[in-house]
Design a protein around this motif. Structure first.
Motif, PDB file in Angstrom:
ATOM      1  N   SER A  32       0.814  -1.213   0.000  1.00  0.00           N
ATOM      2  CA  SER A  32       0.000   0.000   0.000  1.00  0.00           C
ATOM      3  C   SER A  32       0.847   1.263   0.000  1.00  0.00           C
ATOM      4  O   SER A  32       0.342   2.356  -0.202  1.00  0.00           O
ATOM      5  CB  SER A  32      -0.943   0.006   1.205  1.00  0.00           C
ATOM      6  OG  SER A  32      -0.192   0.101   2.404  1.00  0.00           O
ATOM      7  N   SER A  33       2.143   1.125   0.193  1.00  0.00           N
ATOM      8  CA  SER A  33       3.047   2.268   0.214  1.00  0.00           C
ATOM      9  C   SER A  33       3.843   2.339  -1.081  1.00  0.00           C
ATOM     10  O   SER A  33       4.296   1.313  -1.591  1.00  0.00           O
ATOM     11  CB  SER A  33       4.024   2.149   1.389  1.00  0.00           C
ATOM     12  OG  SER A  33       5.061   3.092   1.266  1.00  0.00           O
ATOM     13  N   GLU A  34       4.026   3.544  -1.603  1.00  0.00           N
ATOM     14  CA  GLU A  34       4.843   3.709  -2.801  1.00  0.00           C
ATOM     15  C   GLU A  34       6.303   3.381  -2.525  1.00  0.00           C
ATOM     16  O   GLU A  34       7.077   3.146  -3.444  1.00  0.00           O
ATOM     17  CB  GLU A  34       4.730   5.139  -3.332  1.00  0.00           C
ATOM     18  CG  GLU A  34       3.404   5.420  -3.983  1.00  0.00           C
ATOM     19  CD  GLU A  34       3.380   6.772  -4.661  1.00  0.00           C
ATOM     20  OE1 GLU A  34       4.380   7.504  -4.614  1.00  0.00           O
ATOM     21  OE2 GLU A  34       2.335   7.083  -5.238  1.00  0.00           O
ATOM     22  N   GLU A  35       6.706   3.370  -1.267  1.00  0.00           N
ATOM     23  CA  GLU A  35       8.091   3.085  -0.918  1.00  0.00           C
ATOM     24  C   GLU A  35       8.242   1.711  -0.276  1.00  0.00           C
ATOM     25  O   GLU A  35       9.085   1.501   0.582  1.00  0.00           O
ATOM     26  CB  GLU A  35       8.627   4.169   0.010  1.00  0.00           C
ATOM     27  CG  GLU A  35       8.749   5.503  -0.672  1.00  0.00           C
ATOM     28  CD  GLU A  35       9.476   6.515   0.182  1.00  0.00           C
ATOM     29  OE1 GLU A  35       9.886   6.180   1.310  1.00  0.00           O
ATOM     30  OE2 GLU A  35       9.633   7.637  -0.277  1.00  0.00           O
ATOM     31  N   CYS A  36       7.427   0.750  -0.706  1.00  0.00           N
ATOM     32  CA  CYS A  36       7.518  -0.589  -0.121  1.00  0.00           C
ATOM     33  C   CYS A  36       8.823  -1.278  -0.498  1.00  0.00           C
ATOM     34  O   CYS A  36       9.298  -2.138   0.217  1.00  0.00           O
ATOM     35  CB  CYS A  36       6.321  -1.439  -0.502  1.00  0.00           C
ATOM     36  SG  CYS A  36       6.160  -1.775  -2.246  1.00  0.00           S
ATOM     37  N   ILE A  37       9.396  -0.880  -1.625  1.00  0.00           N
ATOM     38  CA  ILE A  37      10.703  -1.393  -2.033  1.00  0.00           C
ATOM     39  C   ILE A  37      11.544  -0.207  -2.492  1.00  0.00           C
ATOM     40  O   ILE A  37      11.103   0.597  -3.317  1.00  0.00           O
ATOM     41  CB  ILE A  37      10.600  -2.418  -3.172  1.00  0.00           C
ATOM     42  CG1 ILE A  37       9.853  -3.643  -2.693  1.00  0.00           C
ATOM     43  CG2 ILE A  37      11.992  -2.798  -3.672  1.00  0.00           C
ATOM     44  CD1 ILE A  37       9.758  -4.736  -3.712  1.00  0.00           C
ATOM     45  N   LYS A  38      12.735  -0.123  -1.927  1.00  0.00           N
ATOM     46  CA  LYS A  38      13.682   0.893  -2.365  1.00  0.00           C
ATOM     47  C   LYS A  38      14.808   0.183  -3.091  1.00  0.00           C
ATOM     48  O   LYS A  38      15.284  -0.857  -2.650  1.00  0.00           O
ATOM     49  CB  LYS A  38      14.223   1.663  -1.164  1.00  0.00           C
ATOM     50  CG  LYS A  38      13.134   2.424  -0.446  1.00  0.00           C
ATOM     51  CD  LYS A  38      13.640   3.107   0.786  1.00  0.00           C
ATOM     52  CE  LYS A  38      12.485   3.821   1.476  1.00  0.00           C
ATOM     53  NZ  LYS A  38      12.902   4.462   2.712  1.00  0.00           N
ATOM     54  N   ARG A  39      15.203   0.750  -4.210  1.00  0.00           N
ATOM     55  CA  ARG A  39      16.249   0.139  -5.037  1.00  0.00           C
ATOM     56  C   ARG A  39      17.418   1.104  -5.135  1.00  0.00           C
ATOM     57  O   ARG A  39      17.229   2.282  -5.418  1.00  0.00           O
ATOM     58  CB  ARG A  39      15.689  -0.146  -6.428  1.00  0.00           C
ATOM     59  CG  ARG A  39      16.676  -0.719  -7.405  1.00  0.00           C
ATOM     60  CD  ARG A  39      16.000  -1.025  -8.729  1.00  0.00           C
ATOM     61  NE  ARG A  39      15.522   0.160  -9.414  1.00  0.00           N
ATOM     62  CZ  ARG A  39      16.200   0.821 -10.343  1.00  0.00           C
ATOM     63  NH1 ARG A  39      17.399   0.408 -10.708  1.00  0.00           N
ATOM     64  NH2 ARG A  39      15.687   1.874 -10.934  1.00  0.00           N
ATOM     65  N   MET A  40      18.615   0.598  -4.887  1.00  0.00           N
ATOM     66  CA  MET A  40      19.795   1.444  -5.036  1.00  0.00           C
ATOM     67  C   MET A  40      20.161   1.530  -6.508  1.00  0.00           C
ATOM     68  O   MET A  40      20.343   0.513  -7.174  1.00  0.00           O
ATOM     69  CB  MET A  40      20.978   0.884  -4.253  1.00  0.00           C
ATOM     70  CG  MET A  40      22.173   1.805  -4.282  1.00  0.00           C
ATOM     71  SD  MET A  40      23.504   1.235  -3.214  1.00  0.00           S
ATOM     72  CE  MET A  40      24.171  -0.091  -4.188  1.00  0.00           C
ATOM     73  N   SER A  41      20.234   2.747  -7.009  1.00  0.00           N
ATOM     74  CA  SER A  41      20.536   2.930  -8.418  1.00  0.00           C
ATOM     75  C   SER A  41      20.903   4.376  -8.681  1.00  0.00           C
ATOM     76  O   SER A  41      20.654   5.255  -7.854  1.00  0.00           O
ATOM     77  CB  SER A  41      19.316   2.555  -9.263  1.00  0.00           C
ATOM     78  OG  SER A  41      19.574   2.751 -10.623  1.00  0.00           O
ATOM     79  N   ASP A  42      21.426   4.603  -9.842  1.00  0.00           N
ATOM     80  CA  ASP A  42      21.607   5.959 -10.331  1.00  0.00           C
ATOM     81  C   ASP A  42      20.222   6.439 -10.754  1.00  0.00           C
ATOM     82  O   ASP A  42      19.608   5.846 -11.642  1.00  0.00           O
ATOM     83  CB  ASP A  42      22.568   5.944 -11.522  1.00  0.00           C
ATOM     84  CG  ASP A  42      22.737   7.298 -12.177  1.00  0.00           C
ATOM     85  OD1 ASP A  42      21.986   8.240 -11.828  1.00  0.00           O
ATOM     86  OD2 ASP A  42      23.613   7.415 -13.034  1.00  0.00           O
ATOM     87  N   PRO A  43      19.701   7.492 -10.123  1.00  0.00           N
ATOM     88  CA  PRO A  43      18.338   7.939 -10.439  1.00  0.00           C
ATOM     89  C   PRO A  43      18.116   8.297 -11.899  1.00  0.00           C
ATOM     90  O   PRO A  43      16.994   8.240 -12.376  1.00  0.00           O
ATOM     91  CB  PRO A  43      18.146   9.161  -9.538  1.00  0.00           C
ATOM     92  CG  PRO A  43      19.111   8.976  -8.434  1.00  0.00           C
ATOM     93  CD  PRO A  43      20.287   8.273  -9.040  1.00  0.00           C
ATOM     94  N   SER A  44      19.176   8.649 -12.614  1.00  0.00           N
ATOM     95  CA  SER A  44      19.006   9.032 -14.019  1.00  0.00           C
ATOM     96  C   SER A  44      19.076   7.840 -14.968  1.00  0.00           C
ATOM     97  O   SER A  44      18.800   7.973 -16.154  1.00  0.00           O
ATOM     98  CB  SER A  44      20.064  10.067 -14.407  1.00  0.00           C
ATOM     99  OG  SER A  44      21.351   9.485 -14.313  1.00  0.00           O
TER     100      SER A  44
END
Length: 146
Positions: A65-77
């Protein structure tokens, strides 16, 4: 004897996952992640990240239900690479309600910012190192078991 428990999950890891509360998180990180900074219990599963995600999500309720249920490490661009696309498929198979990775993805090189991946990883209550050496680290937020 328990039934239907993925054999890739050790008894110690199962215990650590079971005692997590709602909204607490699990770090799943590649071998290059600086685990020396992590104070949570660290487990090692020498398999690809996608296999570890599959095993963990077989017993771990994701907070979809949360948009941040998974965080992924990456270059945002950067666009989703092959490894991230494969991980997304694994997550969607386990959690059909998962909408996908939302921007901004978290850059590792901003540890002083509350939005940086390292800052978020330091809050994890359980950590798992995978067998991957490529850029493939995720933070999963626990949901409710109904």
């Amino acid at each position: 004897m328990l039934k239907n428990i993925d054999p890739r999950l050790s008894p110690d890891l199962l215990r650590d996952l079971a005692i997590l509360g709602h909204n607490e998180s699990v770090l799943i990180a590649d071998q290059n992640f600086p685990m020396g900074k992590i104070t949570a219990p660290v487990h090692y599963i020498p398999l690809p990240t996608t296999d570890v995600l599959s095993a963990v999500l077989s017993v771990f309720p994701l907070e979809v239900s949360s948009e941040e249920c998974i965080k992924r490490m990456s270059d945002p661009s950067a666009p989703l690479d092959e490894a991230a696309t494969a991980a997304l498929e694994v997550i969607r198979r386990a959690e059909p309600d998962f909408a996908g990775f939302h921007q901004p993805v978290l850059a590792f090189d901003q540890p002083e910012l509350p939005t940086g991946f390292l800052h978020a990883a330091l809050q994890a209550r359980v950590a798992i190192v995978t067998g991957d050496i490529a850029y493939s680290s995720y933070i999963l937020r626990r949901g409710l078991t109904l």
